[in-house]
Scaffold this motif. Sequence first.
Motif, PDB file in Angstrom:
ATOM      1  N   GLY A  69       0.782  -1.222   0.000  1.00 42.16           N
ATOM      2  CA  GLY A  69       0.000   0.000   0.000  1.00 42.16           C
ATOM      3  C   GLY A  69       0.819   1.279   0.000  1.00 42.16           C
ATOM      4  O   GLY A  69       2.038   1.283  -0.129  1.00 42.16           O
ATOM      5  N   ASP A  97      -8.457   0.087   3.646  1.00 40.88           N
ATOM      6  CA  ASP A  97      -7.924   0.002   2.283  1.00 40.88           C
ATOM      7  C   ASP A  97      -6.699   0.900   2.167  1.00 40.88           C
ATOM      8  O   ASP A  97      -6.830   2.115   1.950  1.00 40.88           O
ATOM      9  CB  ASP A  97      -9.003   0.422   1.277  1.00 40.88           C
ATOM     10  CG  ASP A  97      -8.509   0.340  -0.169  1.00 40.88           C
ATOM     11  OD1 ASP A  97      -7.371  -0.125  -0.383  1.00 40.88           O
ATOM     12  OD2 ASP A  97      -9.270   0.746  -1.069  1.00 40.88           O
ATOM     13  N   TRP A 138      -4.495   0.699  -0.173  1.00 37.58           N
ATOM     14  CA  TRP A 138      -4.112   0.811  -1.581  1.00 37.58           C
ATOM     15  C   TRP A 138      -4.913   1.914  -2.287  1.00 37.58           C
ATOM     16  O   TRP A 138      -4.353   2.682  -3.046  1.00 37.58           O
ATOM     17  CB  TRP A 138      -4.351  -0.509  -2.309  1.00 37.58           C
ATOM     18  CG  TRP A 138      -3.461  -1.620  -1.891  1.00 37.58           C
ATOM     19  CD1 TRP A 138      -2.304  -2.029  -2.500  1.00 37.58           C
ATOM     20  CD2 TRP A 138      -3.637  -2.489  -0.764  1.00 37.58           C
ATOM     21  NE1 TRP A 138      -1.755  -3.096  -1.825  1.00 37.58           N
ATOM     22  CE2 TRP A 138      -2.559  -3.400  -0.753  1.00 37.58           C
ATOM     23  CE3 TRP A 138      -4.604  -2.587   0.235  1.00 37.58           C
ATOM     24  CZ2 TRP A 138      -2.419  -4.398   0.212  1.00 37.58           C
ATOM     25  CZ3 TRP A 138      -4.471  -3.577   1.208  1.00 37.58           C
ATOM     26  CH2 TRP A 138      -3.389  -4.462   1.187  1.00 37.58           C
ATOM     27  N   ALA A 171      -4.986   5.374   4.396  1.00 36.63           N
ATOM     28  CA  ALA A 171      -3.525   5.297   4.411  1.00 36.63           C
ATOM     29  C   ALA A 171      -2.934   6.321   5.374  1.00 36.63           C
ATOM     30  O   ALA A 171      -2.055   5.998   6.192  1.00 36.63           O
ATOM     31  CB  ALA A 171      -2.975   5.507   3.000  1.00 36.63           C
TER      32      ALA A 171
END
Length: 424
Positions: free
Chosen positions: A203, A226, A228, A234
């Motif tokens: 990621g 998530d 990615w 992130a």
Amino acid sequence: MSAITAQPSLIKFFLAQRTACKKFCLSIVVVLVGLISLPSAHADIASFGDCISRMKVLARSEGITDRTVNQVLDKVKHIPRVIELDRRQPEFTQTFAGYFSTRISDERVQRGRALLTQYRTLLERIQLETGIPAQYLISFWGLETNYGGYFGDWSVTDSLATLACDPRRSTFFTQELLNAMRILDAGDVSQERMIGSWAGAMGHMQFMPSTFLSYAKDVDGDGRRDLWGSIPDAMGSAANFLRQLGWTPGLDWGQEVRLPSSFDYALAGRDHMLSLAEWVRLGVTTASGAPIAPSEQKFALLVPSGHQGPAFLVSKNFHVIMRWNRSEFYALSVGHLADRIAGAAALRRMPPADTDKISREQVRQLQMDLLTLGIDSGEADGILGSATRKAISHFQQRTQRIADGHLDMVLLTAIRQAASMASR
């Protein structure tokens, strides 16, 4: 006589006839040598298959669903290139100048500033919740994946399975493979999208599966973590990771400083923390020469390029950055890039350009030479880390040199000669 035992004799026969049929015989020899190597290749494949069979039993015993176990391990592939990369060591040691120049560029700074503006609202909210300043998150992002420009293109499960079935670090990578399957079980990402580095980092922020499970967060509220496809997930996950590693809100990573000409470089090193007030009394100023506001907060002094390069005072938060990646060069780059993204200027004193190329084998010999001289430099692994630099500093003190822990060919030769004399 079996085909295998007959192969060496056949090779000798064809080589004896090479003047009459050079090209033909060479082709036959190549084929026969390939046949001899086949049992080893088949053995590797068989060994990997046996390992995966055992991994299935282990995964099920760890509570991973049959669906995920079958989905991953029925199709997992052994990737020889991953083993090659795991074994590969650079021929030469990397200097701070070489490391820093490839990671800190005007283009990366400008891109980071643009992203800081673009995601300011999100990052300010994350900072309120975690205490992690926005520019640090952008800096980590830039250094880990060039702001999401490159995640890696390896199947994480294939890479981890390959490394888990290799004896060198099997225990560690077995756990990472199990953790990757736990992520798939949780539905955070599909196996097809679970791509990353050859070693399994994933990621935008290159989390290993264990780090993902411990620190990843669903910030955008879609029910999945998530790393990615979701910038909020992130950034929020990176901030959570840093906070849990011990980040102190309100404390900078450090700063570039100027040292007096008479400075005692034996005081340098991460294990020698003094208050800012004490550094001020020793004559340390800001990089511009202005006085540092004294405080009782403790800092260490680093001179990654020796006395001819830049000097830095680094705080406890610098040590937190090193818990993300245990490299002083990496942590200095994160800190400086964060400052640049926030609007600061480039270093006042750049590291001197590389002149000497010192190989890992030379560093390994150096470490053994230092041990011969009664100076402990840690394991003779060919890595010019903090323990080795500290040992170099001890030698420099012993021989009335500037004890900055910096290695060049002149010093390398002097240590080699001293060790040779001591061993006679």
